[in-house]
Design an enzyme around this catalytic site. Structure first.
Site, PDB file in Angstrom:
ATOM      1  N   GLU A 100       0.889   0.566   9.648  1.00 42.56           N
ATOM      2  CA  GLU A 100      -0.567   0.378   9.637  1.00 42.56           C
ATOM      3  C   GLU A 100      -1.226   1.812  10.280  1.00 42.56           C
ATOM      4  O   GLU A 100      -2.306   1.377  10.776  1.00 42.56           O
ATOM      5  CB  GLU A 100      -0.953  -0.737  10.121  1.00 42.56           C
ATOM      6  CG  GLU A 100      -0.428  -2.184   9.461  1.00 42.56           C
ATOM      7  CD  GLU A 100      -0.952  -3.482  10.086  1.00 42.56           C
ATOM      8  OE1 GLU A 100      -1.957  -3.634  10.414  1.00 42.56           O
ATOM      9  OE2 GLU A 100      -0.148  -4.343  10.112  1.00 42.56           O
ATOM     10  N   SER A 133       0.571   6.367  15.144  1.00 45.00           N
ATOM     11  CA  SER A 133      -0.121   6.938  16.267  1.00 45.00           C
ATOM     12  C   SER A 133      -0.883   8.499  16.173  1.00 45.00           C
ATOM     13  O   SER A 133      -2.201   8.215  16.511  1.00 45.00           O
ATOM     14  CB  SER A 133       0.608   7.288  17.555  1.00 45.00           C
ATOM     15  OG  SER A 133       1.199   5.999  18.066  1.00 45.00           O
ATOM     16  N   GLU A 134      -0.441   9.273  15.196  1.00 45.46           N
ATOM     17  CA  GLU A 134      -1.166  10.331  15.072  1.00 45.46           C
ATOM     18  C   GLU A 134      -2.466  10.052  13.918  1.00 45.46           C
ATOM     19  O   GLU A 134      -3.426  10.846  14.096  1.00 45.46           O
ATOM     20  CB  GLU A 134      -0.139  11.344  14.231  1.00 45.46           C
ATOM     21  CG  GLU A 134       0.880  12.003  15.088  1.00 45.46           C
ATOM     22  CD  GLU A 134       1.903  11.019  15.477  1.00 45.46           C
ATOM     23  OE1 GLU A 134       2.637  11.261  16.507  1.00 45.46           O
ATOM     24  OE2 GLU A 134       1.935  10.066  14.972  1.00 45.46           O
ATOM     25  N   GLY A 154       2.145   7.421   2.734  1.00 46.83           N
ATOM     26  CA  GLY A 154       2.395   6.544   3.862  1.00 46.83           C
ATOM     27  C   GLY A 154       1.139   6.521   4.668  1.00 46.83           C
ATOM     28  O   GLY A 154       0.182   5.789   4.572  1.00 46.83           O
ATOM     29  N   LEU A 203       0.930  -1.169   0.039  1.00 40.74           N
ATOM     30  CA  LEU A 203      -0.036  -0.178  -0.107  1.00 40.74           C
ATOM     31  C   LEU A 203       0.823   1.252   0.014  1.00 40.74           C
ATOM     32  O   LEU A 203       0.806   2.000  -0.685  1.00 40.74           O
ATOM     33  CB  LEU A 203      -0.863   0.095   1.357  1.00 40.74           C
ATOM     34  CG  LEU A 203      -1.846   1.335   1.426  1.00 40.74           C
ATOM     35  CD1 LEU A 203      -2.945   1.492   0.271  1.00 40.74           C
ATOM     36  CD2 LEU A 203      -2.337   1.173   2.698  1.00 40.74           C
ATOM     37  N   SER A 204       1.991   1.359   0.848  1.00 37.77           N
ATOM     38  CA  SER A 204       2.627   2.552   1.163  1.00 37.77           C
ATOM     39  C   SER A 204       3.600   2.970  -0.137  1.00 37.77           C
ATOM     40  O   SER A 204       3.844   2.054  -0.839  1.00 37.77           O
ATOM     41  CB  SER A 204       3.409   2.448   2.448  1.00 37.77           C
ATOM     42  OG  SER A 204       2.473   2.327   3.373  1.00 37.77           O
ATOM     43  N   TRP A 241       8.547   1.007   1.629  1.00 36.08           N
ATOM     44  CA  TRP A 241       8.314   0.517   3.152  1.00 36.08           C
ATOM     45  C   TRP A 241       7.503  -0.905   3.102  1.00 36.08           C
ATOM     46  O   TRP A 241       6.502  -0.952   3.956  1.00 36.08           O
ATOM     47  CB  TRP A 241       7.700   1.425   4.055  1.00 36.08           C
ATOM     48  CG  TRP A 241       8.161   3.039   3.847  1.00 36.08           C
ATOM     49  CD1 TRP A 241       7.351   4.084   3.334  1.00 36.08           C
ATOM     50  CD2 TRP A 241       9.590   3.629   3.903  1.00 36.08           C
ATOM     51  NE1 TRP A 241       8.157   5.175   3.242  1.00 36.08           N
ATOM     52  CE2 TRP A 241       9.323   4.888   3.570  1.00 36.08           C
ATOM     53  CE3 TRP A 241      10.734   2.944   4.092  1.00 36.08           C
ATOM     54  CZ2 TRP A 241      10.417   5.610   3.294  1.00 36.08           C
ATOM     55  CZ3 TRP A 241      11.881   3.655   3.974  1.00 36.08           C
ATOM     56  CH2 TRP A 241      11.628   5.276   3.804  1.00 36.08           C
TER      57      TRP A 241
END
Length: 380
Positions: free
Chosen positions: A364, A367-368, A128, A122-123, A159
Site C-alpha cells: 500500500e 515507506s519511500e 507497484g 492494483l499492483s 503481488w
C-alpha cells in the site's frame, strides 16, 4: 488541525472486547489455517461476529476510526484475523464507496458475511509503488448480449493479496491512451470470468499472495466501479482510508512485542537480578514504549481527521503509515534482541511478529512513497 486525541471509555471497552474475541474465538481458527491459503473459516467467523460489518458498513461511509481500532486490537492477539479482515475491506471498499446499487447488492452482503472473499488488484510486475504506471489493458470490445460496449482485459497483476483464491477482484486497468493516472478504470471482476487465471507466489507472508493473468477477460459497463477513466481516484481514496489502518496494524504488533519484552525483562534473571534492572534494557524498553505511543497517536489522529472530513488527509494518512510501520519494525526487532535466541525459535510470538512486521513497510505504498506523498503535500 485535529484537536488532541484520546479514546473514550466506550472505545477502550470495545478494544478490550475485540482483543478477547481475537484470543478466544479467532486465534484457534487461525492456528488451524494453512499458510499461504485463504482461511475461509476465519473469514466466516469475522462475518458472524459482526466485525466485517464494522469495517464495511452496508449503510453509510466506512469510518477510519472503526477500521483502525479493529486492526489495532485484533493485531495484538491474532495477526491472521487482522489481515483477513483488512483484505476483505480493501478488496470491497471500492464497491462500497463507488459501486452501483446492483454491484453493492450482489457482492457486499456476501463479503460482509464472510461468505465471499474479496481482493484489491492494483499492483503489476512493473507498477507497484508507481501505481500510475500500470499497463493492464482494457481494449474496446463489440456490443455484448445486453447491448452497449465493453472491454477485454489483457495483461497481468502481481503481488495481489488473496490471489488466486478470492471470489471477486477490484481490478484497475487502462481504458485510455492518456499517460499516468488518466485513463485508468476500476472494474469488478468475478473470479470465474473466462480468461482469468492465477498462480500463488511463495512469499514471506501467512496469507495468500499471487499473480493474476488476464487473457481477453470480458468486462462490460455494468462492471465499471465509479466512472470510466476515474479508476485512479477510486484506488487513491481507498488507500487514503486504509493507510492509517495499516499503521494501526503495525501499532498492534508493536504493542504485542512491547508487552512480551516487558514480561520477559521482569522475569528473566541475569547478572544478579531481573533484566529490567539493567539500565541498557530499561532505557530500551522506555524508547520502545515512547515510539509506540507516538505512533498510536499519529494513527488515531489521522483516522479522526479522515472521519471529520478535514483537509490534508493524504498527508496525514501517509505520515501515519510511515511512522507506525517503521516504529513497529524497530520495536519488534528490539524485543527480539531483549529475548535473545529463544525469540528466534519457530512458533515463538516474536518469531511470528518478526516475519509479519516487514511487509507493511512495502505494501500500500512503500515507506519511500509515503515520504514522497508527504513532501508533495507540504508544497500543495
Amino acid at each position: 488541525m485535529t484537536t488532541p486525541f484520546a479514546l473514550d471509555r466506550t472505545q477502550h471497552t470495545w478494544c478490550a472486547e475485540l482483543r478477547d474475541l481475537a484470543a478466544r474465538r479467532l486465534r484457534p481458527l487461525a492456528e488451524k489455517g494453512e499458510p499461504g491459503h485463504v482461511n475461509r473459516p476465519l473469514v466466516a467467523a469475522l462475518g458472524e461476529l459482526g466485525l466485517l460489518a464494522r469495517a464495511l458498513p452496508v449503510e453509510g461511509p466506512a469510518r477510519a476510526m472503526d477500521l483502525c481500532l479493529l486492526r489495532l486490537s485484533l493485531a495484538q492477539e491474532c495477526t491472521e484475523a487482522e489481515t483477513a479482515l483488512a483484505l476483505q475491506g480493501l478488496g470491497a471498499h471500492p464497491v462500497a464507496r463507488s459501486g452501483t446499487p446492483d454491484q453493492r447488492a450482489r457482492w457486499l452482503p456476501d463479503v460482509v458475511a464472510g461468505r465471499a472473499v474479496a481482493a484489491f488488484a492494483l499492483s503489476e510486475p512493473g507498477a507497484g509503488s508507481d501505481a500510475a504506471a500500470l499497463e493492464l489493458l482494457a481494449e474496446p470490445a463489440g456490443p455484448g448480449p445486453r447491448g452497449g460496449g465493453g472491454w477485454r482485459l489483457t495483461g497481468e497483476k502481481c503481488w495481489i493479496s488473496n490471489a488466486p483464491e478470492a471470489d471477486v477482484y477490484t481490478v484497475f486497468a487502462r481504458t485510455g491512451q492518456a499517460p499516468g493516472a488518466a485513463g485508468v478504470t476500476a472494474f469488478l471482476v468475478p473470479a470465474d470470468r473466462p480468461g482469468l487465471s492465477g498462480r500463488p507466489l511463495e512469499m514471506l507472508s501467512p496469507h495468500p499472495v499471487g499473480t493474476l493473468a488476464f487473457d481477453a477477460v470480458p468486462v462490460g459497463p455494468d462492471d465499471v466501479v465509479g466512472e470510466v477513466g476515474g479508476g485512479f481516484r477510486v484506488a487513491m481514496t481507498t488507500l487514503d482510508l486504509f493507510r492509517p489502518s495499516v499503521g494501526a496494524f503495525a501499532v498492534g504488533m508493536a504493542r504485542a512485542a512491547l508487552d512480551a519484552a516487558l514480561l520477559h525483562a521482569s522475569e528473566r534473571q541475569a547478572f544478579g537480578g531481573p533484566l529490567k534492572d539493567l539500565q541498557a534494557v530499561s532505557h530500551q524498553l522506555a524508547e520502545m514504549a515512547t515510539r509506540t505511543e507516538a505512533a498510536a497517536l499519529l494513527v488515531l489522529a489521522a483516522a479522526s481527521a479522515y472521519d471529520a472530513g478535514e483537509p490534508g488527509v493524504a498527508r496525514r494518512s501517509a505520515m501515519a503509515k510511515l511512522f507506525a510501520t517503521e516504529t513497529a519494525q524497530y520495536v519488534v526487532d528490539a524485543a527480539v534482541q531483549i529475548h535473545g535466541a529463544r525469540a528466534l525459535r519457530r512458533g515463538h510470538l516474536l518469531e511470528h511478529l518478526y516475519r509479519e512486521v516487514r511487509a507493511p513497510r512495502v505494501y500500500e505504498g512503500a515507506s519511500e512513497v509515503q515520504r514522497t506523498i508527504i513532501a508533495r503535500e507540504l508544497y500543495r
